[in-house]
Design a protein around this motif. Sequence first.
Motif, short mmCIF file in Angstrom:
data_model
loop_
_atom_site.label_atom_id
_atom_site.label_comp_id
_atom_site.label_asym_id
_atom_site.label_seq_id
_atom_site.Cartn_x
_atom_site.Cartn_y
_atom_site.Cartn_z
N ALA A 1 0.75 -1.32 -0.03
CA ALA A 1 -0.17 -0.05 0.00
C ALA A 1 0.80 0.59 0.09
N SER A 2 2.09 0.87 0.71
CA SER A 2 2.91 2.31 0.80
C SER A 2 3.88 2.43 -0.69
N GLY A 3 3.79 1.71 -1.29
CA GLY A 3 4.18 1.78 -2.93
C GLY A 3 5.45 1.67 -3.03
N ASP A 4 6.29 0.77 -1.78
CA ASP A 4 7.34 0.39 -2.21
C ASP A 4 7.45 -0.63 -3.46
N ALA A 5 8.63 -0.63 -4.12
CA ALA A 5 8.77 -1.24 -5.38
C ALA A 5 8.26 -2.47 -5.42
N ASP A 6 9.67 -3.15 -4.69
CA ASP A 6 10.13 -3.77 -4.58
C ASP A 6 8.32 -4.68 -3.89
N ALA A 7 7.93 -4.72 -2.89
CA ALA A 7 7.08 -5.43 -2.60
C ALA A 7 5.82 -5.18 -3.92
N VAL A 8 5.70 -4.20 -4.34
CA VAL A 8 4.78 -4.22 -5.52
C VAL A 8 5.14 -5.07 -6.34
N ALA A 9 5.64 -5.22 -6.54
CA ALA A 9 6.93 -6.30 -7.97
C ALA A 9 6.22 -7.57 -7.58
N ILE A 10 6.41 -7.68 -7.01
CA ILE A 10 5.86 -9.26 -5.58
C ILE A 10 5.32 -9.46 -6.09
N TYR A 11 4.00 -9.05 -5.33
CA TYR A 11 2.45 -8.67 -5.61
C TYR A 11 2.54 -9.43 -7.11
N GLU A 12 3.08 -8.22 -7.93
CA GLU A 12 2.40 -8.83 -9.33
C GLU A 12 2.84 -9.71 -10.09
N GLU A 13 3.74 -9.51 -9.25
CA GLU A 13 4.29 -11.37 -10.17
C GLU A 13 4.13 -12.63 -9.78
N TYR A 14 3.77 -12.34 -8.65
CA TYR A 14 2.49 -13.88 -8.04
C TYR A 14 1.48 -14.06 -8.37
N ASN A 15 0.45 -13.14 -9.16
CA ASN A 15 -0.87 -12.59 -9.60
C ASN A 15 -1.78 -12.14 -7.69
N LYS A 16 -0.95 -11.01 -7.87
CA LYS A 16 -1.53 -10.69 -6.56
C LYS A 16 -1.94 -11.30 -5.79
N THR A 17 -1.49 -12.49 -4.99
CA THR A 17 -1.67 -13.04 -4.55
C THR A 17 -0.99 -12.53 -2.50
N ALA A 18 -2.10 -12.34 -1.67
CA ALA A 18 -1.63 -11.50 -0.46
C ALA A 18 -0.92 -12.56 0.43
N MET A 19 0.34 -11.81 0.91
CA MET A 19 0.71 -13.09 1.92
C MET A 19 0.47 -12.52 3.52
N ASN A 20 0.38 -14.07 4.30
CA ASN A 20 0.11 -13.23 5.65
C ASN A 20 0.33 -12.68 5.82
N ALA A 21 0.36 -11.91 7.16
CA ALA A 21 1.59 -11.12 7.97
C ALA A 21 1.13 -11.60 9.33
N PHE A 22 2.26 -11.65 9.61
CA PHE A 22 2.90 -11.98 10.79
C PHE A 22 3.32 -10.87 11.27
N PRO A 23 2.82 -10.21 12.43
CA PRO A 23 3.13 -9.39 12.91
C PRO A 23 3.86 -10.33 15.02
N GLN A 24 3.09 -11.59 14.53
CA GLN A 24 3.85 -11.85 15.94
C GLN A 24 4.75 -12.20 16.40
N LEU A 25 5.95 -12.41 14.56
CA LEU A 25 7.39 -12.65 15.40
C LEU A 25 8.19 -11.86 15.28
#
Length: 438
Positions: A100-124
């Motif tokens: 959402a912040s527009g990080d280029a690497d993050a957006v690229a990964i999101y687009e490459e893998y068919n916009k499949t969202a990765m689970n968040a792990f804030p507990q780690l």
Amino acid sequence: MKQVKHRNSASKILILGTVFLFTLFNPVFGQEEVVADTAVATEASSGGDVAKGEELFKSLCAACHKRYKKMTGPALFGVTERRDTEWLYSWIKNSAAMIASGDADAVAIYEEYNKTAMNAFPQLSNADIDDILAYVMVPKAEPVAAVGATAVAATDGSGVSSDVLLAILALVFLMLVVILFLVNNTLKRFAEANNIELPVQEERTPIWKAFVQNQFLVLVSAIFLLLASGYFVYGYFMQVGVDQGYAPIQPIHYSHKIHAGDNKIECKYCHSSARVSKHSGIPSLNVCMNCHKSISEVADATATEDYSKEFYDGEIQKLYKAVGWDEESQSYTGETEPVKWVRIHNLPDFAYFNHSQHVSVAGVECQKCHGPVEEMEIMYQHAPLTMGWCINCHRETNVKVADNEYYEKIHKQLSKKYGVDQLTAAQMGGLECGKCHY
């Protein structure tokens, strides 16, 4: 001189046999397989603990990621070389925020893998992530080359294979036969050289002639042959259509031992129609893909003496080919192939059997008829499935009356009739012809 010559021959054989046995049992014989130690240090350059990281990875990450192979997400080996550690901390804890912040690497990964969202792990914590990174950065162990041209044979614990022991026993037996032959031949020559007459055996009546002349033996033998022939002919015809022990090779190897045994998958997860249908059904390959979309290879510990890890991985690839699954794109291609499974359990057309009646109503366990399925590497027909076998089961098995309104209505009457508290299937009409033949 002839005697000396034969004794020398026997001596040579004995010497050669001794040398051979000494060679087999000599510690120098054969080389032990060298097993490379693939363990790595538990501390990686990131300071994480590999053992803890493995535990976290398998519980949180393994559903979508592999270390050395692309799956739902990218292969993770080498990720610390491709990404900054601080970036990884942020991405693992909340990937959606980075996208959402527009990080280029993050957006690229999101687009490459068919916009499949990765689970968040804030507990780690950062330390937990370091442990995971330490585990995924462990280099892939190279297969250890076997010493010699062939694999090491199974041993009996003494370091000598059972095949070698059998070969030794066979050689010793052969040597004894040769020695006895040479000794007998030598004694004959010795007797001839010293003009010793060998005892002449009296001429005896041939056994067959003596047998024919004894009418009592002929009569008893004829009766025995007739009875034995009838017994074996009857036994042969009684086995027609009985396929107990039948274990065909399937087009895709499926190990019930691994699935139902090691992984404790419930039988009715795959054979779900057994609950509600006459047939248990062959599971759709989509059921297989519920798990094997993420499991494209088996663990090293799964390999056995008969089935290697490469064999199991190859069978999974057959499954992918049949359903048209592309590992690289993690999507279905639409190019499918039918799998021609070979039926194992088969009843005659005139026999009626309903799985749901036995599984859901009677509560019969699958193993009652199919045997210890959880121990079978190759599925086979455990029971004969004959009429006598079914009748015996009906005579021995009590009917499940509780919570069944139909049986509760007639239970009291039949209990009084037979004078028992528990009714068997036979007492409830399970021996009537029309129950299975109509």
